[in-house]
Design an enzyme around this catalytic site. Structure first.
Site, PDB file in Angstrom:
ATOM      1  N   GLY A  63     -20.789 -10.648   0.462  1.00 52.76           N
ATOM      2  CA  GLY A  63     -20.240 -11.993   0.343  1.00 52.76           C
ATOM      3  C   GLY A  63     -20.942 -13.020   1.200  1.00 52.76           C
ATOM      4  N   SER A  64     -20.802 -12.899   2.516  1.00 54.42           N
ATOM      5  CA  SER A  64     -21.360 -13.919   3.399  1.00 54.42           C
ATOM      6  C   SER A  64     -22.838 -13.665   3.675  1.00 54.42           C
ATOM      7  CB  SER A  64     -20.588 -13.954   4.715  1.00 54.42           C
ATOM      8  OG  SER A  64     -20.694 -12.718   5.388  1.00 54.42           O
ATOM      9  N   TYR A  73     -14.505  -7.719  18.086  1.00 57.19           N
ATOM     10  CA  TYR A  73     -15.354  -6.692  18.700  1.00 57.19           C
ATOM     11  C   TYR A  73     -16.486  -7.402  19.421  1.00 57.19           C
ATOM     12  CZ  TYR A  73     -18.412  -7.560  14.692  1.00 57.19           C
ATOM     13  OH  TYR A  73     -19.204  -8.159  13.757  1.00 57.19           O
ATOM     14  N   ARG A 122     -17.693 -11.008  18.977  1.00 52.71           N
ATOM     15  CA  ARG A 122     -17.130 -11.534  17.721  1.00 52.71           C
ATOM     16  C   ARG A 122     -15.669 -11.895  17.934  1.00 52.71           C
ATOM     17  NH1 ARG A 122     -16.408 -13.842  12.938  1.00 52.71           N
ATOM     18  NH2 ARG A 122     -15.632 -12.558  11.247  1.00 52.71           N
ATOM     19  N   CYS A 123     -15.330 -13.151  17.718  1.00 46.63           N
ATOM     20  CA  CYS A 123     -13.956 -13.623  17.851  1.00 46.63           C
ATOM     21  C   CYS A 123     -13.469 -14.168  16.517  1.00 46.63           C
ATOM     22  CB  CYS A 123     -13.858 -14.724  18.906  1.00 46.63           C
ATOM     23  SG  CYS A 123     -14.306 -14.168  20.556  1.00 46.63           S
ATOM     24  N   TRP A 148      -4.679 -10.297   9.180  1.00 44.27           N
ATOM     25  CA  TRP A 148      -5.560 -11.031  10.082  1.00 44.27           C
ATOM     26  C   TRP A 148      -5.016 -12.410  10.441  1.00 44.27           C
ATOM     27  CZ3 TRP A 148     -11.126  -9.628   7.953  1.00 44.27           C
ATOM     28  CH2 TRP A 148     -11.389  -8.300   8.283  1.00 44.27           C
ATOM     29  N   ASP A 152     -11.375  -9.431  -1.369  1.00 44.68           N
ATOM     30  CA  ASP A 152     -11.592  -8.551  -0.216  1.00 44.68           C
ATOM     31  C   ASP A 152     -10.273  -8.082   0.386  1.00 44.68           C
ATOM     32  OD1 ASP A 152     -14.291  -8.732  -0.415  1.00 44.68           O
ATOM     33  OD2 ASP A 152     -14.569 -10.100   1.269  1.00 44.68           O
ATOM     34  N   HIS A 163     -13.310  -5.169  -1.351  1.00 45.79           N
ATOM     35  CA  HIS A 163     -14.144  -4.650  -0.262  1.00 45.79           C
ATOM     36  C   HIS A 163     -13.269  -4.238   0.908  1.00 45.79           C
ATOM     37  CE1 HIS A 163     -17.278  -4.097   2.651  1.00 45.79           C
ATOM     38  NE2 HIS A 163     -16.693  -4.965   3.456  1.00 45.79           N
ATOM     39  N   HIS A 165     -23.691  -4.468  11.388  1.00 46.75           N
ATOM     40  CA  HIS A 165     -23.266  -4.911  12.716  1.00 46.75           C
ATOM     41  C   HIS A 165     -24.316  -4.620  13.786  1.00 46.75           C
ATOM     42  CE1 HIS A 165     -19.443  -5.112  10.592  1.00 46.75           C
ATOM     43  NE2 HIS A 165     -19.104  -6.004  11.497  1.00 46.75           N
TER      44      HIS A 165
END
Length: 1649
Positions: free
Chosen positions: A512-513, A592, A595-596, A641, A679, A721, A775
């Site tokens: 996607g991104s 993580y 990553r925020c 989320w 997703d 996904h 990642h």
């Protein structure tokens, strides 16, 4: 001087979002620029200890004086952990700057030190006593533990010494030469941890002194902290075997190797002056096995001496802690205190109240560490005060429920957030203040103004009109209980999509991104700040999309994405466009590393005002001819989320989001987007930690996803996904999502996902397991990706495999993305070329059928670029219709009582000596004959025999194998009625065997008593005789047996045999008897035999499953020549049991319950063995609703495609013995309602009709009539009552409990009732004489007047009252003479119920019940029991119990409507009973019994579903009596189940007195109190068994009460029988009660001395 003066007064109320500290708090005053003057002067009217913060907007300057009040500091408060990123993500930017080489390690360390310092000082200033250290991390706390113990995988080439940033970040992120370690979700949060890789060769060493250094660092700042560690056992349980280590390697075997490192750290901390240490052992909230729990005891015993002089705190969080884990935890050696999550831990609260060890600290996690809602301070204080009474004032510490790292940092930074919504919130900084305020209130210094402001904010939220949207609520409510699934199956859809999309094999795509550049972020930021126009913004985004599309076309990717340049975050982007969401400026939470995420806040009902993605998706599609994916985030991920509202169940919010996404999907489809990705990255993440809650969550989560796309065309391809979790355990739920293609994380997790396919799971939709880890900055080679795809092709079909990265590319750079995708496409093309050169597959077609059978393994969906060689087979034999019909239908079992209860009356006549054994046998033979002939006439091929029983089928098995307990003095030979009925009912000299519920039904079975000394022998030829009997009538039957393994699992160790005795060890002893029976059946001509192994639906351990394999391997040769059918029913078969069952040796077919087995259906579709018979239980054997024939036929046709036409048999879901017999006898039942029903006889017809339809002979008129009845039921106005639905809906998500605790209530009640110790009572009913039954029958038939009826019943009540007074019973009952049945009586007076004349169902022996039918919404038109109860109370001065049946029992003992969830119906009944309770109280009844005899019976068979059921069941009970006075004593009663495993839920019912079955079950109940469970309410374990005619002696009852007194307090013990006396005779009841009262008085006298 300043031009302006403001006064800050202590009497001004604080804002909930900016609370002022109390007078003894450290006050922080901020001075801001005020108009033209430089600062305002603030005059303080209190002697506050000050910490000053001077601030000129927008850049603050801080000057802090870390002073605080010593008295406040000493108040017992604790924070589990705190966000580490900083209020403005300072650590994130420092990390990324360091990783990019723009700053040094020293720069990074400086930022980190400043953050730690500010956090510690903030907590100290707030008066927190127990401040954590070592919760800060540069990446992840588990990785910090890995470095502490030196567990560095060899690939990182670490050479020892203190681990530095190079090694640390290589492990976390990978480097140019090696990949990162696996990352996965931290429990059920959106935080991720780095999974340790361990094995026997790891050399552990103390390699990071971070914990000690941080403790010293805080101490140098004047802050004494509590160092926090991931506990040693949880660390190992959260690890995985390293590459090359056996997957079965026991990680806990490394405990002895890592504990020495922990001891070194502890020694250094002690030397540095630490006084407390915290071990986070959060895995204790999960389902752990005994050996895992033992590891905790071992670890802390080993650490005890090292921790000497330290206070050890063990913290758990995120969920309830199971009772066995609670016991383990609270008995750990050397531990001083425990932290519990009391936000998500209602059952933990009950455990604390009953079983908390004295002298230990309780750190009570009442402030939510995982959400951003302001705490309900008043409610939390109430909980804390109740806990203070248990653990003591000096041992109670106020804490957060978990680390605050899962919340945003500080609300003070949210200057643009709506003021009203802001008042409802508390971020981490505010939660620290809440903890302090609660600690202060507990210490007697409650800040009334702060609490008042909090209460006002909560009230504002509750009634705010912006929260509620009735149209949305109504639309979401309509979804519950229904199923949403696309009409066409996935295989047909993929065919249609392939024709339209024309994709190559191994199609490539991305998730996607695409990379989010600095320039792109600048554009979005400036547009948001209105620094650029909308036209400029659209132009910039369009250019970015074009760049992404062009790149993908250059790379030759098959299905494109637009790159999502317009999106800041995959959840926030949608939340900003949906109603009911609010957003923060700085509400960042670490996901993580650096990553925020900035979760939206869902504060109200959710809807979609307008399209959200259509504009950008259509723009992108216009740039290319290749398919362009429309990119959406799914409802479950948006939910999981976000910070979700806590004022309604999560599933309701999820359904609302699903409807909004559904609108978007449909708009994308209309706009020409043919591939839409929804997703669900976070679906697995939301899975509850306890298996007991999995099924409910997965049901609504999967349902929510399906809602989003239920209406799209077959040619629209739906993708989803998922990432960064272990999906293997929910693979069948993923399949059940019914997506066309799923892309799923795979590469970073060592391709764990593939193992599930290696184990035989079949997956028919498209699937793209990630081929490289996004990642890590590392670029995978073509060869590496090629090898990875090859591994996939070994377990997945070529035509369904997609090639894609693990996840979106947003966090990467184009310099990494482009070469990685080039290599990915190259690998896919290389494999396509290899596949193109493979041999041509051969397809064999058998005319005239269109069925295709493949000789090769190539599936039918085959790429158009390949040729298929077709061979036509001409001489193929087909079965005739009659042959097809005769082999296509089966009944598991049938009611044995007869349509008019013929067997009941014959049995009772025989027991009373009024008829002979021959008379009884004649009635039985007639019943069997009529049943067999009825089924044969309906065309049923597989007709059961040996399902008839004179009492119970398990008892029949016990007699068959001669397992007669010695007390019955059986001397061998064929077992006759004397021995048989003595075992079932007892006799004058010995009691009956124990009776308990049959699974989760209202049928009861006689529990076998077994042990090593039992001499098994073939002692009953019933099964063979019945087979021969049927054959003589011309009916060839399938003899049915309780399977040998289930028989043993349903047994218990006999008296005198160790409770731990392994009953399965008797398998070798009973199988020879089964073989003898089988041999006789074969000789008699049997061709099929059925073994009911229903225990396979329960949670079984590995050794129990192995017993099935062993048993059927042993029986295989004996069964040679027979077709063996193994039947399961009542629930889903777990995946491991399904695998065991379908691989049993010598078994030809399997019966599954597909009414209660949706997941079993998925298992069948993916893993059913070829060549076996599937007996598909699509007709409900446990309810009386007519089958939805069209829906069942659809299911059967889908199964036919899986197993083959000749191997599919239509069946019932279970034996029909749990339904009424024949609807034809219901001549007075309302015609419309009758049209909605099917009893056993009608279900046989339904099975036949479905079998006929399957072979092309569908009875259109029968199906049409069925469809019309279904439609009539759906829209009938008699079904729905909107006011009832609204009242019941309002109960969900709230808690109802009496205001005063039970101890105080009992004191108030005793003052009023003045009862002696060991008060005596009975359970409710008294004997129902023939005369009494006649009176009721004649009144019902209008043969006597109402006056005559009332007079007769009044006389009976008087007789019962007089008898009880003569016997000197303390609390009386009226005997219930007006009631035919404890459920039917109430159902007849409630709306929404219907009743039958002959709808009897066997409960046990000759006992039958006539369950009401709940067809509609339930309410109480008028009082039901007040008249009779008041009449009875007027006859005596003693307390008279008002007798009611509880809502859960009414529900479980009725035929319940199947068009809404059971709990909704239960809530409706609860409200009706509540009205009755309140009317009884008003009428002067001071003792009210609300029987919940069936609460345990309704417990689902799988632990995965227990918690949800118990939650609503207990809640329903509490609703009934929430409003009564303290002086009104509420009793409840339960019987005939094992209650030990739900004792904490029983306590949680909050009844004043519970009477409970105990005597017949060998007093099992008492064992739970021997094991330390504390029970503070009144309790009456039954002192004698009422289901036997035997009269117990005074001495026997005296001894039984004495046993109770050994484990229960005298002041709470009641004396009563096991159950109601309705089935007994006065000649038995009077002497038994005389002896009971005498025993009680004898003990009172002894106690008085």
């Amino acid at each position: 001087m300043c031009a302006h003066q403001d006064e800050l007064r202590s009497d001004l109320p604080p804002s909930p979002s900016h609370p002022l500290p109390p007078p003894t708090h450290s006050l922080i005053i901020s001075l801001y620029k005020y108009h033209s003057s430089p600062f305002s002067l603030i005059r303080v009217h209190h002697s506050y200890p000050l910490s000053l913060s001077f601030s000129e907007d927008p850049t603050p300057f801080h000057s802090e004086l870390p002073f605080f009040s010593p008295s406040y500091r000493s108040m017992a408060s604790h924070i589990v952990g705190y966000p580490r990123m900083g209020p403005k993500r300072e650590l994130k930017f420092a990390l990324e700057s360091f990783w990019d080489g723009k700053s040094s390690a020293e720069d990074l360390q400086t930022v980190a030190a400043d953050l730690r310092s500010s956090i510690w000082k903030q907590m100290a200033a707030a008066g927190i006593k127990y401040i954590p250290s070592n919760t800060f991390s540069y990446y992840d706390q588990v990785l910090d533990t890995t470095t502490m113990i030196g567990a560095v995988p060899p690939r990182y080439n670490w050479n020892g010494g203190e681990i530095g940033f190079d090694t640390y970040f290589s492990m976390a992120r990978g480097n140019a030469s090696v990949p990162a370690m696996e990352m996965t979700k931290w429990f059920d949060t959106n935080y991720h941890y780095i999974v340790p890789e361990l094995g026997p060769e790891v050399k552990f060493t103390y390699a990071s002194h971070k914990a000690v250094n941080e403790y010293k660092e805080a101490k140098a700042l004047g802050v004494d902290t509590v160092p926090v560690f991931v506990g040693p056992v949880s660390y190992l349980l959260l690890s995985k075997p390293a590459k090359g280590v056996e997957k079965t390697f026991d990680l806990l075997s490394l405990l002895d190797k890592i504990l020495p490192i922990y001891k070194e750290v502890i020694a250094e901390l002690k030397e540095a002056g630490a006084t407390w240490i915290q071990f986070d052992e959060a895995t204790l909230v999960k389902d752990l096995e005994a050996h895992q729990l033992q590891a905790f005891t071992k670890a802390y015993a080993d650490l005890e001496s090292a921790c000497s002089g330290l206070n050890v705190l063990v913290a758990t969080y995120f969920a309830d802690i199971p009772a066995d884990a609670f016991k383990t935890l609270t008995t750990l050696p050397g531990v001083a205190g425990y932290t519990f999550d009391l936000v998500r831990g209602e059952q933990t609260l009950d455990l604390i109240k009953t079983s908390f060890p004295s002298g230990k600290y309780l750190f009570a996690g009442v402030v939510d560490g995982r959400n951003i809602w302001a705490n309900d301070l008043a409610a939390s204080l109430k909980v804390l005060e109740s806990l203070e009474a248990i653990v003591g004032k000096d041992k109670l510490v106020v804490s957060t429920s978990s680390s605050l790292q899962h919340t945003a940092v500080d609300l003070v930074n949210e200057t643009k957030l709506d003021d009203e919504i802001k008042s409802w919130l508390a971020f981490a900084a505010q939660k620290v203040v809440e903890v302090g305020a609660l600690a202060k209130a507990l210490a007697g210094q409650k800040d009334e103004a702060f609490f008042a402001a909090n209460a006002a904010a909560l009230a504002s939220r509750k009634c705010s009109p912006r929260v509620t949207n009735e149209a949305v609520q109504k639309a979401a409510a309509a979804l519950r209980g229904s199923d949403h699934r696309r009409a066409t199956n996935v295989s047909a859809r993929l065919d249609a999509q392939q024709k339209k999309l024309n994709l190559p094999i191994l199609p490539t795509t991305t998730i996607g991104s695409f990379p989010q550049t600095i320039e792109l972020r600048r554009v979005r930021r400036e547009y948001k700040a209105k620094k650029i126009s909308e036209e400029e913004y659209i132009k910039a985004i369009k250019e970015e999309i074009f760049k992404v599309v062009q790149l993908q076309e250059e790379l030759d990717i098959d299905v494109l994405v637009h790159g999502e340049p317009e999106r800041n975050d995959m959840v926030e982007y949608f939340g900003e466009q949906l109603s009911g969401f609010a957003f923060t400026a700085n509400g960042w939470v670490q996901s993580y590393g650096s990553r925020c995420v900035k979760p939206p806040i869902i504060y109200g009902d959710v809807s979609r005002p307008k399209a959200m993605t259509v504009f950008w998706s259509t723009m992108a599609q216009e740039m290319t001819k290749r398919p362009m994916k429309g990119m959406l985030t799914g409802p479950v991920t948006i939910l999981n989320w976000s910070f979700v509202r806590n004022d309604q169940p999560r599933f309701e919010t999820c359904y609302q989001i699903a409807l909004a996404i559904k609108d978007e999907v449909e708009d994308l489809e209309k706009a020409g987007i043919t591939v839409i990705q929804i997703d669900e990255a976070a679906l697995r993440e939301g899975l509850p930690l306890r298996k007991a809650e999995h099924a409910f969550y997965l049901d609504w989560a999967v349902h929510s996803f399906r809602i989003t796309n239920v209406g799209v065309q077959d040619t629209t391809q739906i993708h989803t996904h998922m990432c960064y979790s272990n999906f293997n355990d929910i693979i069948h739920s993923i399949i059940n999502m019914d997506a066309d293609v799923i892309t799923i994380e795979n590469s970073r997790s060592d391709e764990k996902l593939l193992s599930v396919f290696r184990e035989g799971v079949k997956y028919g939709a498209g699937i793209g397991p990630g081929v490289y880890d996004i990642h890590s900055p590392r670029i995978p080679s073509t060869e590496e990706i090629h090898d990875r795809i090859n591994k996939m092709l070994a377990v997945l079909e070529t035509n369904i495999l997609w090639v894609n990265p693990d996840c979106g590319l947003k966090t990467r750079k184009y310099a990494e993305v482009k070469p990685a995708l080039e290599n990915m496409v190259a690998a896919a093309k290389k494999l396509r070329a290899a596949l193109a050169n493979s041999p041509t597959p051969t397809l064999y077609i058998y005319p005239p059928s269109s069925t295709l059978q493949f000789v090769s393994s190539i599936p039918f969906f085959y790429p158009p670029s390949r040729k298929i060689q077709i061979h036509l087979i001409r001489n193929f034999h087909f079965l005739t219709f009659s042959q097809m019909l005769s082999m296509a239908s089966h009944i598991v079992g049938y009611p044995r009582m007869g349509p008019k209860r013929e067997l009941k009356f014959a049995l009772e006549s025989f027991w009373d000596g009024k008829s002979s054994a021959e008379d009884l046998q004649t009635v039985a033979a007639d019943l069997r004959s009529s049943i067999w002939k009825q089924m044969a006439a309906a065309g049923i091929k597989y007709i059961p025999s040996n399902t008839f029983s004179y009492y119970d089928q398990v008892l029949d098995t016990t007699t068959m194998i001669g397992a007669v307990p010695p007390r019955y003095n059986w001397n061998g030979g064929e077992i006759g009625f004397d021995t048989y009925f003595s075992m079932a009912r007892g006799n004058a000299s010995v009691p009956a065997m124990e009776m308990t519920k049959w699974f989760d039904t209202n049928y009861h079975y006689i529990v076998p008593e077994l042990g090593p000394e039992v001499k098994f022998t073939y002692a009953s030829h019933k099964a063979v005789n019945e087979y021969k009997e049927a054959k003589a009538l011309g009916v060839d039957t399938v003899p049915v047996f309780v399977g040998p393994v289930s028989y043993l699992l349903l047994s218990k160790p006999a008296k005198g045999v160790e409770k731990t005795f392994d009953l399965l060890s008797l398998l070798d002893k009973i199988l020879p008897i089964y073989k003898e029976v089988i041999a006789e059946l074969k000789e008699a001509g049997a061709t099929w035999i059925q073994f009911d192994e229903a225990t396979l639906v329960k949670d079984l351990e590995a050794h129990q499953l192995q017993a099935f394999t062993k048993a059927y391997a042993d029986l295989e040769s004996a069964c040679s020549g027979l077709n063996v059918l193994v039947a399961t029913y009542f629930a889903d078969v777990p995946a491991d049991a399904f695998k065991t069952l379908t691989t049993l040796p010598g078994v030809a077919g399997y019966t599954f319950d597909l009414v209660r087995g949706e997941q079993t259906l998925d298992l069948i579709k993916t893993s059913f063995p070829s060549g076996k018979y599937l007996f598909a239980g699509v007709v409900d054997g446990r309810n009386i609703w007519a089958n939805d024939l069209a829906a069942s036929l659809k299911v059967l046709e889908s199964l036919e495609a899986v197993v083959g036409k000749d191997k599919l048999v239509v069946s019932t879901s279970s034996s029909l013995q749990h339904t009424a017999v024949d609807l034809v006898n219901e001549t007075k039942l309302d015609d419309e309602i009758k049209s909605w029903l099917a009893f056993a006889a009608q279900k046989v017809v339904e099975v036949g009709a479905l079998a006929k339809a399957l072979v092309g002979q569908k009875d259109e008129a029968f199906f049409a009539a069925n469809a019309a009845a279904q439609a009539s039921r759906k829209c009938s106005p008699r079904v729905t009552n909107e006011s009832v639905q609204k009242a019941a809906a309002a109960l969900r998500g709230s808690d109802h409990r009496r205001a005063t605790n039970v101890s105080a209530r009992l004191d108030a009640q005793q003052k009023k009732l003045n009862l002696p110790i060991l008060p005596t009572t009975t359970i409710g009913s008294f004997p129902q004489t023939i005369e009494l039954r006649r009176v009721r029958r004649e009144y019902k038939a209008k043969k006597i007047s109402e006056e005559e009826y009332i007079k007769a019943i009044k006389e009976e009540i008087f007789k019962v009252v007089q008898l009880q007074e003569e016997l000197d019973i303390d609390v009386l009952v009226h005997g219930e003479p007006e009631r035919n049945d404890m459920v039917e009586y109430f159902g007849e007076q409630l709306s929404g119920f219907a009743f039958t004349a002959n709808g009897w169902v066997q409960s046990y022996g000759s006992r039958c019940v006539k369950p009401p039918i709940i067809y509609g919404d339930v309410s109480r038109p008028k009082a039901m029991t007040v008249f009779w109860s008041s009449m009875a109370q007027e006859m005596t001065k003693r307390p008279m119990k008002g007798m009611l049946t509880g809502p859960v029992t009414i529900l479980n003992w009725s035929f319940v409507r199947n068009d809404q969830p059971r709990f909704e119906t239960c809530y409706q009944i609860a409200l009706a009973i509540k009205d009755e309770v309140e009317d009884l109280e008003k009428a002067g009844i001071t003792v009210i019994q609300i029987d919940e005899a069936a609460l345990r019976e309704g417990l689902p068979l799988r632990k995965a579903e227990h918690a949800f059921y118990l939650d609503w069941a207990v809640h329903s009970f509490r609703i009934t009596n929430v409003g009564v006075q303290d002086t009104t004593q509420i009793h409840t009663h339960m019987c005939y189940s094992n209650f030990n495993d739900i004792i904490h839920s029983i306590i949680n019912m909050d009844a004043d007195v519970i009477t409970i079955e105990n005597s017949r079950s060998d007093e099992k109940l008492l064992s739970v109190f021997r094991e330390g469970v504390k029970y503070g309410a009144g309790i009456g374990p039954g002192v004698y068994d009422i289901h036997s005619p035997r009269i117990p002696s005074t001495e026997e009852i005296h001894d039984r009460i004495n046993k109770m007194l050994a484990v229960l307090e005298t002041n709470i013990l009641w004396v009563n029988p096991d159950c109601g006396l309705k089935t007994r005779k006065y000649a038995e009841v009077k002497p038994a009660l005389e002896n009971m009262v005498a025993a009680a008085k004898k003990l009172r006298a002894a106690l008085a001395k």
